[in-house]
Design a protein around this motif. Structure first.
Motif, PDB file in Angstrom:
ATOM      1  N   GLU A  39     -20.529  80.477  20.298  1.00  0.00           N
ATOM      2  CA  GLU A  39     -19.271  81.091  20.702  1.00  0.00           C
ATOM      3  C   GLU A  39     -19.189  81.213  22.218  1.00  0.00           C
ATOM      4  OE1 GLU A  39     -19.064  84.792  18.699  1.00  0.00           O
ATOM      5  OE2 GLU A  39     -18.437  83.935  16.763  1.00  0.00           O
ATOM      6  N   GLN A  40     -20.305  81.604  22.827  1.00  0.00           N
ATOM      7  CA  GLN A  40     -20.322  81.741  24.280  1.00  0.00           C
ATOM      8  C   GLN A  40     -20.148  80.384  24.954  1.00  0.00           C
ATOM      9  OE1 GLN A  40     -23.966  83.725  25.197  1.00  0.00           O
ATOM     10  NE2 GLN A  40     -23.222  85.746  24.500  1.00  0.00           N
ATOM     11  N   GLU A  41     -20.753  79.373  24.347  1.00  0.00           N
ATOM     12  CA  GLU A  41     -20.634  78.031  24.904  1.00  0.00           C
ATOM     13  C   GLU A  41     -19.196  77.536  24.815  1.00  0.00           C
ATOM     14  OE1 GLU A  41     -22.667  73.602  24.363  1.00  0.00           O
ATOM     15  OE2 GLU A  41     -23.399  75.320  23.194  1.00  0.00           O
ATOM     16  N   GLU A  42     -18.550  77.773  23.645  1.00  0.00           N
ATOM     17  CA  GLU A  42     -17.144  77.380  23.486  1.00  0.00           C
ATOM     18  C   GLU A  42     -16.243  78.144  24.459  1.00  0.00           C
ATOM     19  OE1 GLU A  42     -16.131  78.004  19.458  1.00  0.00           O
ATOM     20  OE2 GLU A  42     -17.394  76.373  18.690  1.00  0.00           O
ATOM     21  N   ALA A  43     -16.514  79.450  24.590  1.00  0.00           N
ATOM     22  CA  ALA A  43     -15.721  80.255  25.525  1.00  0.00           C
ATOM     23  C   ALA A  43     -15.888  79.762  26.948  1.00  0.00           C
ATOM     24  CB  ALA A  43     -16.120  81.720  25.421  1.00  0.00           C
ATOM     25  N   GLY A  44     -17.101  79.333  27.288  1.00  0.00           N
ATOM     26  CA  GLY A  44     -17.355  78.811  28.627  1.00  0.00           C
ATOM     27  C   GLY A  44     -16.617  77.519  28.884  1.00  0.00           C
ATOM     28  N   LEU A  45     -16.570  76.664  27.876  1.00  0.00           N
ATOM     29  CA  LEU A  45     -15.839  75.397  28.032  1.00  0.00           C
ATOM     30  C   LEU A  45     -14.353  75.642  28.222  1.00  0.00           C
ATOM     31  CD1 LEU A  45     -17.656  73.199  25.354  1.00  0.00           C
ATOM     32  CD2 LEU A  45     -17.828  73.004  27.848  1.00  0.00           C
ATOM     33  N   GLU A  46     -13.782  76.552  27.436  1.00  0.00           N
ATOM     34  CA  GLU A  46     -12.364  76.876  27.562  1.00  0.00           C
ATOM     35  C   GLU A  46     -12.051  77.439  28.942  1.00  0.00           C
ATOM     36  OE1 GLU A  46     -11.498  79.522  24.418  1.00  0.00           O
ATOM     37  OE2 GLU A  46     -11.585  77.981  22.839  1.00  0.00           O
ATOM     38  N   HIS A  47     -12.963  78.257  29.446  1.00  0.00           N
ATOM     39  CA  HIS A  47     -12.756  78.850  30.771  1.00  0.00           C
ATOM     40  C   HIS A  47     -12.780  77.776  31.850  1.00  0.00           C
ATOM     41  CE1 HIS A  47     -12.747  81.939  33.817  1.00  0.00           C
ATOM     42  NE2 HIS A  47     -13.849  81.405  34.375  1.00  0.00           N
TER      43      HIS A  47
END
Length: 325
Positions: A297-305
């Motif tokens: 989830e953190q990795e996906e959130a980082g990509l979106e950011h």
């Protein structure tokens, strides 16, 4: 042993009585010489060798009769070497270096000095193996018999000899039958004989399990000891049956415990351990899954950011490009 050697080397009481016999012999010889009888003179001449004054002959006769007796005593009381150069006298002398002042045994203080002279830690596996070869009945104690018979068993009569034997003793302890014997000995060794104990205290059992498995540690050992330390079943002592069966457990049950069956004749404590370990592993897997989910989830959130940050930059570039036109 020290008393026996002293008695043989300095038998003053025996010599005192023999001295009395010499004096008596001298007196009798003088009287015989003064009697002048033919029969008497011939009897004295046949019994004692001729001498100038007749006083030394009885000494020779008495001394020749005493010597075999004294030599016989030395032969009986002086220990003979056993094996290839093994000296029981040297073993006894070594024992006396560490013997307690009031008890005919090496106790805690002497044991510590003995281990220091051997350059080993008293809590080291080597010391356990040495106690096993000595067949010691109690921790931190070697009786005279245990020490002497143990040194004879390992064929060592000096500190250097014992040190040189350690390597072979370590190798011997790895043998299947030898280790089984060492393992069973360790349980009895850990009991307090004075208290009449029949089970090991939990803390002592944990320490002895770690010690006896020093060279070959079963994969499940640390989990088992953690289970005992957390004490979920109120474990206060380890019985002989539990101790002995744990060795079978480590040899027949796989590290993942998948082939364990409660239908087999295992101690109930093993059932509790398997349940505890199974639950612990379930929680551990759940925690790992949760950590993995959060990381994703953190990795996906980082990509979106990152994508959100790169879009304005593109718009600005396009705007500047149109402005240039």
């Amino acid at each position: 042993m020290g008393q026996c050697v002293t008695k043989c080397k300095n038998p003053t009481s025996s010599l005192g009585s023999k001295s009395g016999e010499k004096d008596s012999g001298k007196s009798h010889a003088k009287k015989g010489g003064g009697g002048g009888g033919a029969g008497s003179g011939h009897k004295e001449d046949s019994k004692f060798p001729a001498d100038v004054n007749g006083t030394k002959s009885p000494e020779v006769t008495v001394e020749t009769s005493v010597a075999p007796v004294l030599l016989g005593e030395v032969r009986r009381e002086e220990p003979e070497p056993e094996g290839e150069g093994l000296s029981i006298a040297r073993i006894e002398e070594m024992f006396l270096l560490y013997k307690d002042e009031h008890e005919d045994a090496i106790l805690e203080e002497g044991m510590e000095k003995f281990c220091n002279d051997l350059h080993v830690d008293p809590a080291e596996f080597k010391v356990l193996v040495l106690a096993w070869k000595f067949q010691a009945a109690t921790m931190c104690k070697f009786t005279r018999k245990e020490f002497v018979e143990g040194c004879k068993a390992i064929q060592a009569d000096s500190l250097r000899g014992i040190c040189l034997r350690f390597s072979a003793l370590m190798e011997e302890s790895r043998g299947e039958e030898s280790f089984k014997d060492l393992y069973r000995f360790t349980f009895q060794f850990g009991l307090d004989a004075d208290e009449g104990q029949r089970s090991l205290q939990r803390a002592i059992a944990i320490a002895l399990w770690r010690l006896v498995f020093t060279l070959d540690t079963p994969p499940v050992l640390e989990r088992w000891l953690d289970f005992l330390s957390e004490n979920p079943c109120g474990v206060r002592g380890i019985s002989r049956d539990t101790w002995n069966m744990f060795l079978n457990f480590t040899q027949s049950i796989g590290p993942d415990l998948s082939n364990y069956s409660e239908d087999e004749a295992w101690p109930s404590l093993f059932d509790s351990f398997v349940e505890w370990e199974t639950e612990r592993r379930r929680r551990e897997r759940a925690e790992q899954e949760e950590r993995r989910r959060r990381e994703e989830e953190q990795e996906e959130a980082g990509l979106e950011h990152q994508e959100a940050e790169t879009e304005p930059t593109t718009d600005c570039m396009e705007a500047s490009a149109w402005g240039g036109l």
